[in-house]
Enzyme design. Structure first.
Site, short mmCIF file in Angstrom:
data_model
loop_
_atom_site.label_atom_id
_atom_site.label_comp_id
_atom_site.label_asym_id
_atom_site.label_seq_id
_atom_site.Cartn_x
_atom_site.Cartn_y
_atom_site.Cartn_z
N SER A 184 -1.29 -12.93 14.16
CA SER A 184 -0.56 -14.17 13.41
C SER A 184 -0.21 -13.70 12.16
CB SER A 184 -1.56 -15.11 13.45
OG SER A 184 -0.74 -16.27 12.78
N THR A 209 3.84 -0.81 4.79
CA THR A 209 3.87 0.19 5.55
C THR A 209 5.27 0.73 5.43
OG1 THR A 209 4.86 -1.39 7.51
CG2 THR A 209 2.35 -0.99 7.38
#
Length: 146
Positions: A33, A82
């Site tokens: 989530s 990232t």
């Protein structure tokens, strides 16, 4: 094998799993989530509602599948740094600004290793079902969550 992309897909899959006994007891499913489901920021109402739905779905599936000893949990990360940010078209400057603003408001920007630890824990923890692991640090102020 068909990928599961929607709540309807997941619901139908769960019903088939229960009806046809196609999973082994002791198995687990870990969903993902996002922290907007717990504390949506400005402009994140729809994303927050979708993320909250995944968290609620996790708890419901955990209850539904407990009788066959199948565990369902969810990892709820905040912002994760990232290389994907660059692939989404954000410049290095914009990325740094986003991360700096998040550190100021939330206190923490996760790395992939931070997230991986949560998945490993939930995969190994045979007693954990319906569990939600939040990977975010909230700054507390006098009103509660900052």
């Amino acid at each position: 094998m068909k990928s599961i992309h929607t709540v309807e897909d997941l619901t139908l899959t769960t019903q088939a799993v229960k009806k046809h006994n196609i999973i082994n007891p002791g198995g687990s499913l870990t969903l993902t989530s996002g922290s907007a489901g717990i504390k949506p920021g400005k402009g994140a109402a729809i994303g927050g509602a979708l993320n909250a739905g995944v968290i609620t779905l996790t708890k419901g599936l955990a209850s539904d599948l407990a009788e066959i000893k199948f565990r369902v949990n969810v990892v709820v990360p905040g912002l994760v740094k990232t290389e994907l940010w660059g692939k989404l078209g954000q410049s290095e400057e914009k990325q740094q600004e986003t991360f700096a603003n998040t550190v100021q408001s939330m206190g923490f920007v996760a790395a992939p290793d931070d997230i991986a630890e949560a998945y490993l824990y939930l995969a190994k923890a045979e007693y954990a079902t319906g569990t939600s692991i939040e990977i975010v640090k909230y700054n507390l102020d006098s009103s509660g969550l900052g």
